[in-house]
Design a protein around this motif. Sequence first.
Motif, short mmCIF file in Angstrom:
data_model
loop_
_atom_site.label_atom_id
_atom_site.label_comp_id
_atom_site.label_asym_id
_atom_site.label_seq_id
_atom_site.Cartn_x
_atom_site.Cartn_y
_atom_site.Cartn_z
N ARG A 263 1.05 -0.73 0.36
CA ARG A 263 0.13 -0.32 0.36
C ARG A 263 1.07 1.55 0.02
N VAL A 264 2.31 1.01 -0.79
CA VAL A 264 2.80 2.37 -0.91
C VAL A 264 3.06 2.47 -2.71
N LYS A 265 3.12 3.67 -3.34
CA LYS A 265 2.83 4.25 -4.43
C LYS A 265 3.18 5.14 -4.20
N THR A 266 4.89 5.17 -5.21
CA THR A 266 5.67 6.90 -5.71
C THR A 266 6.44 5.68 -6.73
N ASP A 267 6.56 7.38 -7.64
CA ASP A 267 6.57 7.23 -9.31
C ASP A 267 8.10 6.00 -9.19
N GLY A 268 9.34 6.48 -8.06
CA GLY A 268 10.49 5.70 -7.95
C GLY A 268 10.30 4.27 -7.91
N LEU A 269 8.65 3.80 -7.38
CA LEU A 269 8.46 2.15 -7.00
C LEU A 269 8.21 1.75 -7.91
N ASP A 270 6.62 2.27 -9.01
CA ASP A 270 6.85 2.05 -9.66
C ASP A 270 7.49 2.03 -11.49
N ALA A 271 8.38 2.70 -11.57
CA ALA A 271 9.68 2.76 -12.05
C ALA A 271 10.29 1.08 -12.01
N LYS A 272 10.81 0.84 -10.86
CA LYS A 272 11.75 0.02 -10.01
C LYS A 272 10.79 -1.22 -10.37
N ALA A 273 9.74 -0.54 -10.10
CA ALA A 273 8.74 -2.81 -10.34
C ALA A 273 8.90 -3.15 -12.03
N LEU A 274 8.66 -2.05 -13.06
CA LEU A 274 8.36 -2.12 -14.59
C LEU A 274 9.75 -2.73 -15.55
N CYS A 275 10.83 -1.89 -14.02
CA CYS A 275 12.42 -2.26 -14.62
C CYS A 275 12.60 -3.79 -14.35
N LEU A 276 12.41 -4.17 -13.12
CA LEU A 276 12.62 -5.74 -12.60
C LEU A 276 11.81 -6.92 -13.74
N ARG A 277 11.08 -6.08 -14.34
CA ARG A 277 10.10 -7.39 -15.11
C ARG A 277 10.42 -7.15 -16.07
N LEU A 278 10.91 -5.96 -17.11
CA LEU A 278 11.52 -6.22 -18.04
C LEU A 278 13.32 -7.15 -17.66
N ASP A 279 13.56 -6.82 -17.07
CA ASP A 279 14.85 -7.81 -16.86
C ASP A 279 14.20 -9.24 -17.00
N ARG A 280 13.58 -9.58 -16.42
CA ARG A 280 13.05 -10.34 -16.38
C ARG A 280 12.50 -11.01 -17.61
#
Length: 363
Positions: free
Chosen positions: A111-128
Amino acid sequence: MHYVTNTELSSHEGTRCQFNGGRCAIKLGIDVHQDFYVVVMQQDGGNPKPPQRFVREAFVHWAAKLKSEGGEVYAVYEACGFGFCLQRQLSALGIQCYVVCPQKLDDRNKRVKTDGLDAKALCLRLDRFVQGNRDALAIVRVPTEEEEQKRALHRQREQLVKARKQLEAQGRSLMVNHGLEPVQNWWKPRTFDALDVPQWMRELLCNSQSILVALQQKIAALTVQLQSAASSDPPRGLGKMTSVIIDREIGDWKRFNNRRQIASYTGLCPGEYSSGNTRLQSCVTKHGNPRLRTALVELAWRLVRFQPNYKPVRKWRQILAKGALATGAARKKAIVAVARQLAVDLWRLKTGRLRAEDLGLIK
């Protein structure tokens, strides 16, 4: 969360890998906003770096510099209201950029949402995804600029029709609020001239009437333009306007490899929640293109009338026929089934797999 601003870029420009001859794979997760981008970068399989914040022009320049240093550069961002310009800019630089469906990125439900966390989640999914896990990203097909320009035409017509209906409803509401019977199409010139309302109300309605007349003229012009682009000999009941809307919303029929893909794209497939020995199917998923879904359901109702020998219509005739003893819910389920099969059959027709006669459609 610390953001690296444009003034701090000098300390973060050294991104060249120190191995593999200076070449590495770089992944960029981008959280897109109108005036700025928040970017998280990952080199090879290392930990993602702290998020950086760029204005739009600065980011494109920075991405071009990353690409010029050698190695593969991948990027990903969620589809949003700002279109596909960023994807096209990065692709022109030689960067493999993916656009994905918007989704909840808080996998751990913190239940924590920031622009940085969203970008990090996208980056990790892109790596996979780059490593071979094709289920890590839900890729959105990027239309060509020509396809976007074509579909913008009927979408603008749709917006104008909506605006006309709103203004027309406001005029009827004014009549009802003061004890008068509402008049359908009150804004049309002949009807408006004969409208039996007080003078003060006529003056108020006159402010909207001129706008409504102008809107109708624009809608009529766009309608003629769209219908002129339709095929000359469509099956009976497949209106020219509807066929153009469906074709332009699909874009390229050949991008679907099987019937399951086209049915899923329409969002007319039933939802499902199954576990163990329990299987529960719910309402349609509505996953996909809403304009295409609306056009298919409208077309399905038309085929019930004009194409009685169409196979799905024959299958559901006892429920969909005029005067049939069926509940409204049953009729809705039946017409959704017809619309779903219709999308598959249109795909077969457009790709040359079948002829209209094979499906029971008459010209």
